[in-house]
Design a protein around this motif. Structure first.
Motif, PDB file in Angstrom:
ATOM      1  N   CYS A  23     -38.830  23.176 -40.720  1.00 47.25           N
ATOM      2  CA  CYS A  23     -37.844  22.252 -40.099  1.00 47.25           C
ATOM      3  C   CYS A  23     -36.477  22.785 -39.416  1.00 47.25           C
ATOM      4  N   ASP A  24     -36.217  22.247 -38.313  1.00 45.10           N
ATOM      5  CA  ASP A  24     -34.748  22.421 -38.109  1.00 45.10           C
ATOM      6  C   ASP A  24     -34.196  21.058 -37.786  1.00 45.10           C
ATOM      7  N   ARG A  25     -34.492  19.973 -38.004  1.00 45.19           N
ATOM      8  CA  ARG A  25     -33.988  18.717 -37.961  1.00 45.19           C
ATOM      9  C   ARG A  25     -34.501  17.863 -39.272  1.00 45.19           C
ATOM     10  N   ILE A  26     -33.883  16.913 -39.525  1.00 40.80           N
ATOM     11  CA  ILE A  26     -34.423  15.903 -40.342  1.00 40.80           C
ATOM     12  C   ILE A  26     -34.187  14.619 -39.998  1.00 40.80           C
ATOM     13  N   ILE A  27     -35.075  13.819 -40.492  1.00 48.01           N
ATOM     14  CA  ILE A  27     -34.659  12.237 -40.074  1.00 48.01           C
ATOM     15  C   ILE A  27     -34.297  11.719 -41.683  1.00 48.01           C
ATOM     16  N   LEU A  28     -33.095  11.028 -41.543  1.00 49.33           N
ATOM     17  CA  LEU A  28     -32.779  10.336 -42.840  1.00 49.33           C
ATOM     18  C   LEU A  28     -32.950   8.956 -42.690  1.00 49.33           C
ATOM     19  N   LEU A  29     -33.645   8.335 -43.611  1.00 49.77           N
ATOM     20  CA  LEU A  29     -34.117   6.708 -43.548  1.00 49.77           C
ATOM     21  C   LEU A  29     -33.685   6.121 -44.605  1.00 49.77           C
TER      22      LEU A  29
END
Length: 221
Positions: free
Chosen positions: A80-86
């Motif tokens: 991955c090159d991005r994440i979603i922080l939730l």
């Protein structure tokens, strides 16, 4: 911020969380129905999320000023090159409903607690569906939360800070890194432009795998 609706809760999940085997009789089933109606009327499910770039510096993963230590999260986000922080919560009123029931009726409190545990998972699933619709053509990992594998719970305060979760959700964390309201979740999802290979999930990455009541019953959480 997403304000979501708690839909009918999967009864099989509720019974599994309780460790209940077999089919509940009519009075017990009616009590579950009553508790579910109370919870769905009381809960105010809300979700915050941010899409952040993932930076790799030698052996360190960083995003938005947050360092993600450990081999398990590195493997989880390897492609991955991005994440979603939730962050998601059923709200303080849902916690209060469970607490009040515990003062007078422990059975009802247990039912409400297990309904809420299944309910917050439903809300996280709804949030994932919304996010995927907002980012068409992208590929996502499954949710990975602090406490899974070797990703420490001590990340909770920083995650809440990045999301301004106290301001928008009323979400805080105790000195022991327990989220308040209790029926709340923080999680990390990886995002990629290309299809992702499925990674190890569930019991294999859980710190409770050796003592888990679900595993003793041949089930999983």
């Amino acid at each position: 911020m997403l304000s979501l609706t708690l839909h009918p809760i999967d009864r099989r999940e509720v019974l599994r969380y309780m460790g209940y085997r077999g089919t509940p009789d009519e009075p017990f089933s009616a009590l579950i129905d009553q508790c579910e109606a109370q919870l769905r009327k009381t809960a105010q499910p809300r979700v915050l999320y941010r899409v952040l770039p993932l930076v790799r510096d030698e052996q360190t993963l960083m995003t938005g000023g947050l360092v993600l230590p450990g081999k398990d999260i590195a493997a989880h986000l390897n492609q991955c090159d991005r994440i979603i922080l939730l962050a998601a919560t059923l709200s303080a009123p849902a916690d209060q409903l469970i607490h009040r029931a515990g003062i007078s009726d422990m059975t009802q409190s247990l039912i409400l607690d297990t309904l809420a545990s299944a309910g917050i998972e439903q809300i996280c699933n709804q949030a994932e569906t919304h996010i995927q619709q907002q980012l068409p053509g992208q590929y996502f990992t499954w949710r990975f939360s602090p406490g899974y594998g070797d990703l420490p719970l001590s990340l909770q305060p920083k995650i809440l800070d990045i999301l301004s979760a106290q301001k928008w959700l009323g979400l805080t964390v105790t000195p022991e890194y327990i989220l308040i309201p209790r029926k709340s979740v923080t999680a990390i999802l990886g995002v990629s432009d290309t299809p992702l290979q499925k990674g190890t999930r569930g019991c294999a990455t859980c710190q409770m795998r050796d003592t888990c009541a679900f595993r003793k019953q041949g089930a999983h959480c």
